[in-house]
Design an enzyme around this catalytic site. Sequence first.
Site, short mmCIF file in Angstrom:
data_model
loop_
_atom_site.label_atom_id
_atom_site.label_comp_id
_atom_site.label_asym_id
_atom_site.label_seq_id
_atom_site.Cartn_x
_atom_site.Cartn_y
_atom_site.Cartn_z
N GLY A 69 -28.12 22.63 -12.82
CA GLY A 69 -27.98 21.88 -11.57
C GLY A 69 -26.71 22.30 -10.85
O GLY A 69 -26.69 22.43 -9.63
N ASN A 155 -24.88 9.71 -10.27
CA ASN A 155 -24.91 9.74 -11.73
C ASN A 155 -24.08 8.65 -12.39
O ASN A 155 -24.36 8.23 -13.50
CB ASN A 155 -24.47 11.12 -12.24
CG ASN A 155 -23.24 11.63 -11.52
OD1 ASN A 155 -23.20 11.72 -10.29
ND2 ASN A 155 -22.23 11.98 -12.28
N GLN A 183 -30.35 13.40 -10.57
CA GLN A 183 -30.58 12.10 -11.22
C GLN A 183 -31.82 11.39 -10.69
O GLN A 183 -32.23 10.38 -11.25
CB GLN A 183 -29.36 11.19 -11.04
CG GLN A 183 -28.11 11.65 -11.78
CD GLN A 183 -28.22 11.51 -13.30
OE1 GLN A 183 -29.13 10.85 -13.83
NE2 GLN A 183 -27.30 12.14 -14.00
N SER A 203 -32.39 19.49 -12.42
CA SER A 203 -31.90 20.05 -13.68
C SER A 203 -32.78 19.57 -14.83
O SER A 203 -33.18 18.40 -14.85
CB SER A 203 -30.45 19.61 -13.90
OG SER A 203 -29.99 20.05 -15.16
N ALA A 204 -33.07 20.46 -15.78
CA ALA A 204 -34.02 20.11 -16.84
C ALA A 204 -33.47 19.11 -17.86
O ALA A 204 -34.19 18.21 -18.31
CB ALA A 204 -34.46 21.38 -17.58
N HIS A 205 -32.18 19.24 -18.20
CA HIS A 205 -31.71 18.46 -19.35
C HIS A 205 -31.49 16.98 -19.05
O HIS A 205 -31.23 16.19 -19.95
CB HIS A 205 -30.45 19.09 -19.98
CG HIS A 205 -29.18 18.89 -19.21
ND1 HIS A 205 -28.27 17.93 -19.57
CD2 HIS A 205 -28.67 19.52 -18.14
CE1 HIS A 205 -27.23 17.99 -18.74
NE2 HIS A 205 -27.46 18.95 -17.85
N THR A 241 -32.08 38.25 -15.91
CA THR A 241 -33.34 38.05 -16.63
C THR A 241 -33.57 36.56 -16.85
O THR A 241 -32.67 35.84 -17.25
CB THR A 241 -33.30 38.81 -17.97
OG1 THR A 241 -33.07 40.18 -17.68
CG2 THR A 241 -34.59 38.64 -18.74
N CYS A 329 -11.76 11.93 -18.84
CA CYS A 329 -10.86 11.93 -19.99
C CYS A 329 -11.04 13.21 -20.81
O CYS A 329 -10.13 13.66 -21.49
CB CYS A 329 -11.09 10.71 -20.87
SG CYS A 329 -12.72 10.62 -21.59
C1 LIG Z 1 -25.75 16.43 -14.42
C2 LIG Z 1 -25.63 16.49 -12.94
C3 LIG Z 1 -25.38 17.71 -12.28
C4 LIG Z 1 -25.16 19.00 -13.03
O1 LIG Z 1 -26.32 19.48 -13.64
P1 LIG Z 1 -26.15 20.54 -14.84
O2 LIG Z 1 -27.52 21.06 -15.06
O3 LIG Z 1 -25.60 19.77 -16.00
O4 LIG Z 1 -25.20 21.58 -14.35
C5 LIG Z 1 -25.31 17.72 -10.91
N1 LIG Z 1 -25.47 16.59 -10.21
C6 LIG Z 1 -25.71 15.40 -10.79
C7 LIG Z 1 -25.92 14.20 -9.94
C8 LIG Z 1 -25.79 15.32 -12.18
O5 LIG Z 1 -26.02 14.14 -12.76
#
Ligand SMILES: *Cc1c(COP(=O)(O)O)cnc(C)c1O
Length: 398
Positions: A69, A155, A183, A203-205, A241, A329
């Site tokens: 992301g 987030n 989000q 973003s996938a995770h 790639t 932190c």
């Molecule tokens: C986690 C997050 C990102 C970053 O995504 P990544 O795949 O971890 O780099 C960007 N924007 C928001 C709002 C997020 O919560």
Amino acid sequence: MKVYFDNNATTPLHPEVKKEMTAAMEMYGNPSSMHAYGREAKANVEDARQRVASFINADDREIVFVGSGSEANNTVLSLFVCASAQCIPGTTARGTIITTKIEHPCVLETSECLMHRGVNVKFLDVDRYGRVDLDQLKDMLNDDIGLVSVMMANNEIGTMQDIAAITNMVHECGAFMHTDAVQAVGKVPVDVRALGVDFLTMSAHKIYGPKGVGALYVKQGTPYCPLIRGGHQERGRRAGTENTLGILGLGKAVEMRALEMHDEHDRLLGLKELLRKGIEDKIDDIHFNGHPTESLAGTLNVSFPGAEGESILLYLDLEGIAVSTGSACASGSLDPSHVLLATGVDAERAHGSIRISLGRESTTQHVQHMLNVLPGVIERIRNMSTAYIKGGTHAASR
Ligand SMILES: *Cc1c(COP(=O)(O)O)cnc(C)c1O
């Protein structure tokens, strides 16, 4: 009992995603190769592209797979510099970007970098719930604005913006619109046609997919300039790639979201309400941050004056409960959350806040465990804090 309440930081792999990725683990062909190995990998990448595109109502040619992301957001802001330098045909030199004070650091720090390179960046304020001020946006918009970037859901506090309304205003002044929907995608319905945006980040995770892979939606016909150059992959829009396994995982993750997100949304709202009521009943002197209704179903941000967020996090961790704080932190600084400060929360209350983010594996038992543990943790920390006086006032020093 182990309780994971940090789903806005990252999520566990969905079992179906894990299954599909595990089965594909042996697939090592390069999608750019013309032989059978390459064609197999290519077919999987294109299948995932189709799934991602249809999930947000885009065309598959509008989806660019990227490494995160953060990379997608960096790409959009950076391509604007290209556009304003007129190295992309058909663009005009508009020298100003508008974003907000509550964006993810990958937008804020890229913005700062662009400012050093001569781009004018303006930051929208938010109200006490974290909502963008549309009147302020209206005043800011003029024919020097090239791009507006406003996140769809925050987030830290979960507040959601009216992206369709913002996009209308932005397009009226002839600028391009980007939304960081990391989000929002997979939690609330996201339809790029209905929103009208030119760029959208996912973003996938954050949605039970693998780490290190994301997608950028680029509306057909929108000026574009790659951040990573030197390859024809992704139609020349992102060299390197492809992360075939990750992309395949992202495709499966959105497929599972389409099946699960609607029921899950209502379930999480119920759990959050249980949590909110329980905290309110059991702990004195608390403040909830974020919007009461225009908010992500699973996100609850709460301040406990007189208790440092980091202390709460560590005590909860000892009890097997994972939450997070807004402050940076991890980087060694104890700056209070820029998001909470932007909503007008004072530094002390910002320091005393934690983010509880629920997800698809969260249960009533998890919430009850939290409600059993949290009051004692807060009491212990407040009792140790000589500066805390019950009732919300604080001695300056003793
Ligand atoms: C986690 C997050 C990102 C970053 O995504 P990544 O795949 O971890 O780099 C960007 N924007 C928001 C709002 C997020 O919560």
